[in-house]
Design an enzyme around this catalytic site. Structure first.
Site, mmCIF file in Angstrom:
data_model
loop_
_atom_site.group_PDB
_atom_site.id
_atom_site.type_symbol
_atom_site.label_atom_id
_atom_site.label_comp_id
_atom_site.label_asym_id
_atom_site.label_seq_id
_atom_site.Cartn_x
_atom_site.Cartn_y
_atom_site.Cartn_z
ATOM 1 N N HIS A 247 0.844 -1.196 0.000
ATOM 2 C CA HIS A 247 0.000 0.000 0.000
ATOM 3 C C HIS A 247 0.875 1.238 0.000
ATOM 4 O O HIS A 247 1.904 1.277 0.664
ATOM 5 C CB HIS A 247 -0.867 0.045 1.270
ATOM 6 C CG HIS A 247 -2.109 -0.771 1.148
ATOM 7 N ND1 HIS A 247 -2.808 -1.206 2.240
ATOM 8 C CD2 HIS A 247 -2.789 -1.220 0.059
ATOM 9 C CE1 HIS A 247 -3.869 -1.879 1.832
ATOM 10 N NE2 HIS A 247 -3.866 -1.912 0.514
ATOM 11 N N PRO A 250 0.970 3.503 3.259
ATOM 12 C CA PRO A 250 0.446 2.521 4.200
ATOM 13 C C PRO A 250 -0.048 3.226 5.467
ATOM 14 O O PRO A 250 0.204 4.424 5.640
ATOM 15 C CB PRO A 250 1.689 1.681 4.519
ATOM 16 C CG PRO A 250 2.831 2.640 4.379
ATOM 17 C CD PRO A 250 2.435 3.629 3.303
ATOM 18 N N SER A 251 -0.701 2.484 6.337
ATOM 19 C CA SER A 251 -1.036 3.067 7.654
ATOM 20 C C SER A 251 0.126 2.880 8.613
ATOM 21 O O SER A 251 0.293 3.655 9.547
ATOM 22 C CB SER A 251 -2.258 2.371 8.255
ATOM 23 O OG SER A 251 -3.381 2.583 7.463
ATOM 24 N N PHE A 252 0.911 1.804 8.378
ATOM 25 C CA PHE A 252 1.994 1.451 9.307
ATOM 26 C C PHE A 252 3.313 1.448 8.540
ATOM 27 O O PHE A 252 3.456 0.699 7.553
ATOM 28 C CB PHE A 252 1.709 0.074 9.939
ATOM 29 C CG PHE A 252 0.409 0.062 10.699
ATOM 30 C CD1 PHE A 252 0.340 0.582 11.985
ATOM 31 C CD2 PHE A 252 -0.744 -0.415 10.109
ATOM 32 C CE1 PHE A 252 -0.860 0.603 12.680
ATOM 33 C CE2 PHE A 252 -1.953 -0.395 10.795
ATOM 34 C CZ PHE A 252 -2.009 0.116 12.078
ATOM 35 N N HIS A 254 6.335 0.285 8.472
ATOM 36 C CA HIS A 254 7.369 -0.762 8.552
ATOM 37 C C HIS A 254 6.990 -1.692 7.404
ATOM 38 O O HIS A 254 5.862 -2.212 7.383
ATOM 39 C CB HIS A 254 7.324 -1.490 9.901
ATOM 40 C CG HIS A 254 8.318 -2.601 9.986
ATOM 41 N ND1 HIS A 254 9.462 -2.535 10.746
ATOM 42 C CD2 HIS A 254 8.348 -3.824 9.358
ATOM 43 C CE1 HIS A 254 10.155 -3.655 10.604
ATOM 44 N NE2 HIS A 254 9.498 -4.453 9.771
ATOM 45 N N HIS A 256 5.672 -4.045 4.751
ATOM 46 C CA HIS A 256 4.904 -5.296 4.792
ATOM 47 C C HIS A 256 4.172 -5.457 3.474
ATOM 48 O O HIS A 256 3.771 -4.479 2.854
ATOM 49 C CB HIS A 256 3.903 -5.281 5.961
ATOM 50 C CG HIS A 256 3.010 -4.090 5.961
ATOM 51 N ND1 HIS A 256 3.356 -2.893 6.554
ATOM 52 C CD2 HIS A 256 1.784 -3.885 5.413
ATOM 53 C CE1 HIS A 256 2.372 -2.020 6.382
ATOM 54 N NE2 HIS A 256 1.415 -2.590 5.690
ATOM 55 N N HIS A 258 0.944 -7.228 1.408
ATOM 56 C CA HIS A 258 -0.402 -7.797 1.582
ATOM 57 C C HIS A 258 -0.554 -8.943 0.578
ATOM 58 O O HIS A 258 -0.156 -8.804 -0.576
ATOM 59 C CB HIS A 258 -1.477 -6.754 1.270
ATOM 60 C CG HIS A 258 -1.429 -5.547 2.152
ATOM 61 N ND1 HIS A 258 -2.391 -5.280 3.088
ATOM 62 C CD2 HIS A 258 -0.545 -4.524 2.241
ATOM 63 C CE1 HIS A 258 -2.104 -4.148 3.717
ATOM 64 N NE2 HIS A 258 -0.985 -3.663 3.211
HETATM 65 P P1 M7G Z 1 -1.338 -0.886 5.795
HETATM 66 O O1 M7G Z 1 -1.189 -0.895 4.334
HETATM 67 O O2 M7G Z 1 -0.224 -0.281 6.606
HETATM 68 O O3 M7G Z 1 -2.637 -0.156 6.251
HETATM 69 O O4 M7G Z 1 -1.562 -2.385 6.228
HETATM 70 P P2 M7G Z 1 -4.171 -0.319 5.862
HETATM 71 O O5 M7G Z 1 -4.290 -1.429 4.873
HETATM 72 O O6 M7G Z 1 -4.841 -0.631 7.192
HETATM 73 O O7 M7G Z 1 -4.546 1.008 5.334
HETATM 74 C C1 M7G Z 1 -1.493 -2.807 7.551
HETATM 75 C C2 M7G Z 1 -2.178 -4.149 7.648
HETATM 76 O O8 M7G Z 1 -1.926 -4.678 8.943
HETATM 77 C C3 M7G Z 1 -3.690 -4.053 7.494
HETATM 78 O O9 M7G Z 1 -4.134 -4.939 6.480
HETATM 79 C C4 M7G Z 1 -4.228 -4.407 8.886
HETATM 80 O O10 M7G Z 1 -5.445 -5.121 8.839
HETATM 81 C C5 M7G Z 1 -3.107 -5.257 9.451
HETATM 82 N N1 M7G Z 1 -3.003 -5.183 10.913
HETATM 83 C C6 M7G Z 1 -3.144 -4.076 11.685
HETATM 84 N N2 M7G Z 1 -2.946 -4.411 12.973
HETATM 85 C C7 M7G Z 1 -2.994 -3.458 14.073
HETATM 86 C C8 M7G Z 1 -2.659 -5.741 13.045
HETATM 87 C C9 M7G Z 1 -2.371 -6.645 14.122
HETATM 88 O O11 M7G Z 1 -2.314 -6.292 15.310
HETATM 89 N N3 M7G Z 1 -2.120 -7.930 13.755
HETATM 90 C C10 M7G Z 1 -2.183 -8.368 12.454
HETATM 91 N N4 M7G Z 1 -1.958 -9.649 12.199
HETATM 92 N N5 M7G Z 1 -2.472 -7.535 11.424
HETATM 93 C C11 M7G Z 1 -2.705 -6.231 11.721
#
Ligand code: M7G
Length: 373
Positions: A247, A250-252, A254, A256, A258
């Site tokens: 993404h 992204p929201s996070f 670090h 990753h 999908h």
């Molecule tokens: P992103 O692209 O950073 O954000 O993906 P977004 O897709 O939410 O906009 C982060 C991904 O991490 C998302 O698909 C979330 O559903 C997943 N995720 C978030 N949290 C807080 C957790 C968690 O605690 N555990 C797991 N396994 N997945 C998480």
């Protein structure tokens, strides 16, 4: 497979979901059959916000089985099915049926305590496309990310085997090219049809796609191959039926990846947010600093402070009248794009169409030269 580690999973939350008190509905998506709610757990605190997201589970094929062999599993077609007839007209019948409680599960996510940023993320509101040049990234996005981003605590808990240990599907613990593969929070874990996994890299300090360069190719290639092999082994899915993507934004922050099956329209797969892992690898093979040089589009939501920061630099909310040589046309004032509230997820698609229509090319003078590239 992960090494055996001490299991520090906390199984019971501090809150009782049934005691949730609703303040307001943030988002009701009738297509996804999901609803995001803002409220509190008054037993714990009157002031700390909680977000509860309910999403109806997808059907499993065994849910509709009528074979004797699968009689032990709950099925819709059993004596427990309560049938309410709405009408029967000629050969057409309409009913409301309530199946056995085993089939009525609702996937529920709770964020507690939730921050304003979580409330913003789960609220439905107007969205805008930003074309982020490398300069805009350095001057606007990066300082904002450094100051204001979601905590990565949950990511580090996974990487350090403190949480979700039992859920790990595959791990390669090489500090440079390794990653952990595990179910995403969004997956109900029941149905391979809507499988949703995350590959979280062990290496720190790769915030997003923007930081990727040619040196990361071994990491990306390893994630692509090892994740496909692990998924094929564990879930029996053909590797050529998997969608692997990043993404942006992204929201996070670090890195990753999908992963979900291409036959399932998972949330967040839209072209304005997703970058296929295959394309990213190919871009870096062609040009090792591609992501430091590219203009990358991304979506900002109304209410996000970054949108205000962008508004100071480029025109985002107000759109200029169509360009024309005619003097008459030049007098037409800029029109304010409508900001409307939405309560229905059906609108997501309509909203995207409206954004396309309401966001003509900005005038060259209004944005840095590269922004329109
Ligand atoms: P992103 O692209 O950073 O954000 O993906 P977004 O897709 O939410 O906009 C982060 C991904 O991490 C998302 O698909 C979330 O559903 C997943 N995720 C978030 N949290 C807080 C957790 C968690 O605690 N555990 C797991 N396994 N997945 C998480």
């Amino acid at each position: 497979m992960p090494e055996q580690v001490e299991n520090s999973e906390v199984k019971s939350p501090t809150y009782d979901i049934s005691k949730f008190r609703l303040k307001r509905i943030l988002h009701n998506n009738s297509v996804r059959k999901s609803i995001a709610l803002l409220g509190t757990f008054p037993d714990l605190s009157e002031t700390d916000d909680a977000i509860v997201v309910f999403e109806k589970n997808a059907y499993q094929e065994s849910d509709v089985s009528t074979s004797k062999e699968s009689a032990a599993k709950p099925s819709y077609f059993s004596a427990e099915l309560k049938v309410d007839t709405e009408f029967i007209n000629n050969i057409y019948g309409s009913f409301q049926v309530v199946p056995s409680p085993d089939l009525c599960g609702v996937k529920s996510t709770v964020i507690y305590p939730a921050t304003d940023k979580h409330v913003e993320k789960y609220s439905i509101c107007q969205k805008y496309l930003i074309r982020e040049t490398p300069d805009l990234y350095e001057s606007t996005t990066l300082p904002y990310i450094n100051l204001s981003q979601f905590s990565l605590e949950w990511v580090y808990n996974i990487l350090e085997h403190k949480k979700e240990t039992e859920r790990i599907v595959f791990e390669d613990n090489d500090p440079e090219t390794g990653f952990i593969l595990l179910p995403d929070l969004k997956w109900d874990g029941r149905n391979v049809e809507n499988l949703y996994l995350l590959g979280i890299v062990h290496k720190h300090n790769i915030k997003s796609l923007r930081d990727l360069n040619g040196n990361h190719l071994p990491l990306l290639r390893n994630m692509r191959q090892s994740a496909k092999d692990a998924i094929s082994k564990r879930y029996g899915l053909n590797p050529n039926q998997l969608r692997m993507y990043f993404h942006y934004q992204p929201s996070f922050y670090h890195l990753h990846v999908h992963i979900n099956p291409i036959r399932n329209d998972a949330p967040g797969i839209w072209c304005e947010k997703s970058h296929m892992l295959d394309t990213v690898i190919s871009n870096l093979e062609l040009l090792p600093d591609f992501y430091q040089r590219a203009t990358l589009p991304f979506v900002l939501y109304e209410g996000n402070k970054l949108l205000d920061l962008y508004e100071e630099k480029i025109t985002v909310r107000s759109v200029a009248a169509p360009r024309s040589d005619s003097k008459e046309q030049e007098k037409v004032p800029a029109v304010q794009s409508a900001i409307e509230g939405f309560s229905d997820g059906d609108l997501e698609e309509r909203e995207c169409k409206r954004i396309k229509l309401a966001t003509p090319e900005p005038k060259e003078a209004e944005v840095p030269a590269q922004a329109c590239a």
